[in-house]
Design a protein around this motif. Structure first.
Motif, mmCIF file in Angstrom:
data_model
loop_
_atom_site.group_PDB
_atom_site.id
_atom_site.type_symbol
_atom_site.label_atom_id
_atom_site.label_comp_id
_atom_site.label_asym_id
_atom_site.label_seq_id
_atom_site.Cartn_x
_atom_site.Cartn_y
_atom_site.Cartn_z
ATOM 1 N N TYR A 175 1.100 -1.263 0.283
ATOM 2 C CA TYR A 175 0.191 -0.166 -0.546
ATOM 3 C C TYR A 175 0.555 1.174 -0.225
ATOM 4 C CZ TYR A 175 -3.250 -3.611 1.551
ATOM 5 O OH TYR A 175 -3.654 -4.616 1.599
ATOM 6 N N GLY A 176 2.209 1.162 -0.286
ATOM 7 C CA GLY A 176 2.951 2.302 -0.335
ATOM 8 C C GLY A 176 4.249 1.837 1.179
ATOM 9 N N PHE A 177 4.147 2.954 1.587
ATOM 10 C CA PHE A 177 5.425 2.687 2.493
ATOM 11 C C PHE A 177 4.879 2.904 4.162
ATOM 12 C CE2 PHE A 177 6.857 4.245 -0.774
ATOM 13 C CZ PHE A 177 8.573 3.442 -1.075
ATOM 14 N N GLU A 178 5.369 2.361 5.438
ATOM 15 C CA GLU A 178 4.817 2.382 6.648
ATOM 16 C C GLU A 178 5.612 2.561 7.944
ATOM 17 O OE1 GLU A 178 3.580 -1.453 8.932
ATOM 18 O OE2 GLU A 178 2.336 -1.156 7.683
ATOM 19 N N TYR A 179 5.593 3.803 8.024
ATOM 20 C CA TYR A 179 6.332 4.726 8.682
ATOM 21 C C TYR A 179 6.469 4.111 10.464
ATOM 22 C CZ TYR A 179 7.832 6.614 4.466
ATOM 23 O OH TYR A 179 8.738 7.075 3.344
ATOM 24 N N GLY A 180 8.057 4.507 10.912
ATOM 25 C CA GLY A 180 7.476 4.355 12.811
ATOM 26 C C GLY A 180 7.356 6.972 12.910
ATOM 27 N N PHE A 181 6.489 6.949 13.742
ATOM 28 C CA PHE A 181 6.571 7.861 13.859
ATOM 29 C C PHE A 181 7.229 8.564 15.512
ATOM 30 C CE2 PHE A 181 5.180 12.130 14.795
ATOM 31 C CZ PHE A 181 5.525 13.153 14.502
ATOM 32 N N GLU A 182 8.038 8.963 15.576
ATOM 33 C CA GLU A 182 8.339 8.960 17.318
ATOM 34 C C GLU A 182 8.271 10.641 17.553
ATOM 35 O OE1 GLU A 182 13.040 8.713 18.177
ATOM 36 O OE2 GLU A 182 12.414 7.785 19.756
ATOM 37 N N PHE A 183 7.528 10.667 18.361
ATOM 38 C CA PHE A 183 7.145 12.030 19.027
ATOM 39 C C PHE A 183 8.759 12.609 19.548
ATOM 40 C CE2 PHE A 183 3.082 10.826 20.849
ATOM 41 C CZ PHE A 183 1.767 11.077 18.907
#
Length: 123
Positions: A90-98
């Motif tokens: 579906y594209g790209f999954e990302y882990g986003f860290e606050f």
């Protein structure tokens, strides 16, 4: 701060919630990119996992991401960094860290409680 998704509880959204992001260079608000669209798959008090069709850079020192989304009725705009990336069908999954200065624990937890109640009422 090293990213470890197991340090926090995680709430998975079903359906995913819409969000937007903007790339910020060199910690300057005037150097923000146009908005990109994504969907948040899950959230914790330390970060989110989101998916988008855009291929974003990971862990660059001069680059931050501003993520905007709404849980229940509260809009959030959080600055942080992309910690990891995984290509999917579906594209790209990302882990986003606050970012460390983004202390949202209590507010996110409270809004998730409201969101979970609303979801339960509609089932």
């Amino acid at each position: 701060m090293r990213y470890n998704r197991h340090d926090y509880f995680r709430y998975t959204f079903n359906p995913y919630i819409p969000a937007t992001f903007r790339i910020q260079l060199n910690n300057e608000e005037k150097s923000m990119s146009n908005e990109g669209h994504c969907e948040i798959l899950d959230i914790s008090t330390g970060g989110v996992k989101f998916v988008t069709y855009l291929d974003l850079p990971v862990r660059l020192e001069n680059l931050a991401l501003q993520l905007g989304f709404t849980i229940h009725q509260h809009p959030f705009e959080i600055l942080g960094n992309v910690a990891w990336k995984k290509e999917t069908e579906y594209g790209f999954e990302y882990g986003f860290e606050f970012g460390e200065e983004q202390k949202m624990d209590a507010l996110i937890t409270e809004e998730l409680k409201h969101h979970a109640r609303k979801v339960k009422e509609t089932e």
